[in-house]
Write a protein that holds these residues in place. Structure first.
Motif, PDB file in Angstrom:
ATOM      1  N   GLN A  99     -11.326   6.707   7.783  1.00 54.16           N
ATOM      2  CA  GLN A  99     -11.063   5.406   8.386  1.00 54.16           C
ATOM      3  C   GLN A  99     -11.170   5.463   9.899  1.00 54.16           C
ATOM      4  O   GLN A  99     -11.659   4.524  10.531  1.00 54.16           O
TER       5      GLN A  99
ATOM      6  N   ASN B 195      -3.871  11.612  -1.037  1.00 55.80           N
ATOM      7  CA  ASN B 195      -5.165  11.671  -0.348  1.00 55.80           C
ATOM      8  C   ASN B 195      -5.120  10.959   0.998  1.00 55.80           C
ATOM      9  O   ASN B 195      -6.166  10.566   1.525  1.00 55.80           O
ATOM     10  N   HIS B 196      -3.914  10.797   1.533  1.00 53.38           N
ATOM     11  CA  HIS B 196      -3.748  10.000   2.744  1.00 53.38           C
ATOM     12  C   HIS B 196      -4.464  10.626   3.941  1.00 53.38           C
ATOM     13  O   HIS B 196      -5.075   9.921   4.738  1.00 53.38           O
TER      14      HIS B 196
ATOM     15  N   SER C   6      -8.659  -0.056   0.657  1.00 53.32           N
ATOM     16  CA  SER C   6      -8.903   0.588   1.944  1.00 53.32           C
ATOM     17  C   SER C   6     -10.376   0.506   2.349  1.00 53.32           C
ATOM     18  O   SER C   6     -10.704   0.210   3.495  1.00 53.32           O
ATOM     19  N   VAL C   7     -11.272   0.747   1.379  1.00 54.31           N
ATOM     20  CA  VAL C   7     -12.713   0.711   1.671  1.00 54.31           C
ATOM     21  C   VAL C   7     -13.168  -0.705   1.989  1.00 54.31           C
ATOM     22  O   VAL C   7     -13.884  -0.945   2.978  1.00 54.31           O
TER      23      VAL C   7
ATOM     24  N   MET D 292      -7.306   2.645  -3.043  1.00 51.54           N
ATOM     25  CA  MET D 292      -8.460   3.223  -2.361  1.00 51.54           C
ATOM     26  C   MET D 292      -9.551   2.171  -2.167  1.00 51.54           C
ATOM     27  O   MET D 292     -10.193   2.101  -1.109  1.00 51.54           O
ATOM     28  N   THR D 293      -9.764   1.343  -3.186  1.00 50.04           N
ATOM     29  CA  THR D 293     -10.751   0.266  -3.073  1.00 50.04           C
ATOM     30  C   THR D 293     -10.353  -0.736  -2.003  1.00 50.04           C
ATOM     31  O   THR D 293     -11.213  -1.231  -1.255  1.00 50.04           O
TER      32      THR D 293
ATOM     33  N   LYS E   3      -3.848   4.064  -7.797  1.00 47.44           N
ATOM     34  CA  LYS E   3      -4.447   4.828  -6.698  1.00 47.44           C
ATOM     35  C   LYS E   3      -5.882   4.372  -6.445  1.00 47.44           C
ATOM     36  O   LYS E   3      -6.316   4.244  -5.296  1.00 47.44           O
ATOM     37  N   MET E   4      -6.612   4.125  -7.529  1.00 48.60           N
ATOM     38  CA  MET E   4      -7.991   3.652  -7.390  1.00 48.60           C
ATOM     39  C   MET E   4      -8.043   2.268  -6.742  1.00 48.60           C
ATOM     40  O   MET E   4      -8.901   1.997  -5.890  1.00 48.60           O
TER      41      MET E   4
ATOM     42  N   GLU F 151      -8.242  10.115   3.778  1.00 48.48           N
ATOM     43  CA  GLU F 151      -8.506   8.690   3.964  1.00 48.48           C
ATOM     44  C   GLU F 151      -8.377   8.294   5.428  1.00 48.48           C
ATOM     45  O   GLU F 151      -9.188   7.520   5.943  1.00 48.48           O
TER      46      GLU F 151
ATOM     47  N   GLU G  18       0.810  -1.195   0.000  1.00 49.88           N
ATOM     48  CA  GLU G  18       0.000   0.000   0.000  1.00 49.88           C
ATOM     49  C   GLU G  18       0.854   1.260   0.000  1.00 49.88           C
ATOM     50  O   GLU G  18       0.432   2.312  -0.429  1.00 49.88           O
TER      51      GLU G  18
END
Length: 372
Positions: free
Chosen positions: A38, A30-31, A295-296, A292-293, A288-289, A34, A6
């Protein structure tokens, strides 16, 4: 779960195509946003997971002894989930403070979740197996399951031992290391999967092997076991002409649906990310996408530790009765503190008789709390 790749932009710049020719891909842009999102999600998970799993443990400790194999498995699942929800606030604190606690905390906290992952998933598979034997193989297993309670403890110990063994690489290769964003002088510290030399065959093998092992042992194997066992259970229940049996069908469907909904998205994304690790010329925006996915969907996977007590414990009639007994005793205890004039007899009943009173809830102590 967490992504092994990551962070570490300096190590993998050669693998990413540069969309704008402006230098290396910055994964930390975008940390901050995010981390804020979180944090709120993780706090909710911590609160719900802490309350639910403590209630399960308290119920088994003081109100209902573990009398069946499933009860032993449920207790161990609650302990595994509790370990994670205790570690999660420390993970949040360190991620907001550049892993202030150092490398040891990095290894222990990442290892704690890895142990939770393997132990809880394999225990859930054991629960489905025990339910399969109790319902589908009811005649053959009659009189046997009551004598095999000791084996459930041996199985649990074996699962914990296996979870620790499988988590050793996670503990070994997670490091606290310096991270510098491209074009910025500010230095931050990350806790992630890290090798001294990323070009060695061992490093490349581990980068693929560890996430693959998480996906296979921590998800797909339990899913196969649960899918087979609960499919057979559903076939038996659907043939039964009983309201309680048909109500149990909804319980089985809920258990399987929640397990798949929580863990399938993250494991699919992680598996896809693993297959792309050494592809040259990956687009920065797409990576990046993907991260991000991850992370979600990782937050969604974490949510399962809050739902386990509801699905496997409180959804059972007997366990709900014990839970109501706890609330009644807590209410009586609160009234006793407010009104100190209450008799010592009431206090004695509150602390001594409660475990014995709960025995009246059921006529059969050897049944599982996960009633079907």
């Amino acid at each position: 779960m967490y992504s092994y790749l990551e962070n570490g932009t300096e190590e993998y710049d050669d693998y990413y195509g540069d969309d704008d020719d402006n230098g290396p891909c910055d994964f930390n842009s975008n940390h901050s946003m995010e981390m804020i999102i979180q944090t709120y999600i993780y706090v909710l998970i911590c609160v719900l997971g802490l309350l639910g799993n403590i209630m399960v443990i308290v119920t088994y400790a003081f109100y209902k002894k573990a009398k069946s194999m499933t009860d032993v498995y449920l207790l161990n699942v609650a302990i595994a989930d509790l370990i994670f929800v205790i570690a999660l606030p420390l993970i949040i604190y360190n991620e907001h403070n550049n892993w202030h606690m150092g490398t040891v905390a990095c290894k222990l906290l990442r290892g704690a979740y890895s142990i939770n992952l393997y132990s809880s998933m394999l225990l859930l598979a054991c629960i489905s197996g025990d339910r399969y034997v109790a319902i589908v193989q009811a005649r053959r297993s009659f009189g046997i399951r009551s004598r095999t309670l000791v084996y459930s403890r041996v199985i649990c110990l074996s699962i914990w031992f296996l979870a620790v063994i499988l988590s050793i690489p996670t503990i070994m290769f997670n490091q606290r290391y310096e991270e510098r964003s491209p074009g910025q002088e500010e230095v931050t510290f990350e806790c992630d999967f890290k090798f001294t030399d990323n070009d060695t065959s061992t490093a490349q093998l581990m980068k693929v092997l560890l996430p693959s092992m998480q996906v296979s042992v921590g998800f797909f194997f339990p899913l196969l076991v649960m899918g087979f066992c609960y499919s057979c259970i559903l076939a038996i229940l659907l043939r039964a002409q009983s309201f309680q049996r048909h109500k149990a069908v909804r319980v089985v469907l809920a258990v399987v649906f929640v397990f798949v909904a929580c863990h399938l998205p993250y494991n699919v994304v992680l598996l896809y990310h693993t297959t792309r690790l050494f592809k040259v010329g990956r687009e920065c925006a797409r990576e990046k996408m993907i991260l991000m996915t991850i992370s979600v969907t990782r937050s969604l996977a974490y949510l399962h530790c809050c739902l386990n007590p509801i699905l496997y414990a409180f959804i059972g009639v007997k366990f709900r009765n014990h839970f109501q007994k706890i609330l009644v005793d807590l209410w009586c205890h609160g009234k006793k503190d407010l009104y100190t004039s209450r008799s010592s007899k009431h206090t004695s009943e509150l602390y001594v008789s409660a475990p014995y009173k709960s025995r009246e809830v059921s006529n059969n102590e050897h049944q599982s709390s996960f009633t079907m």
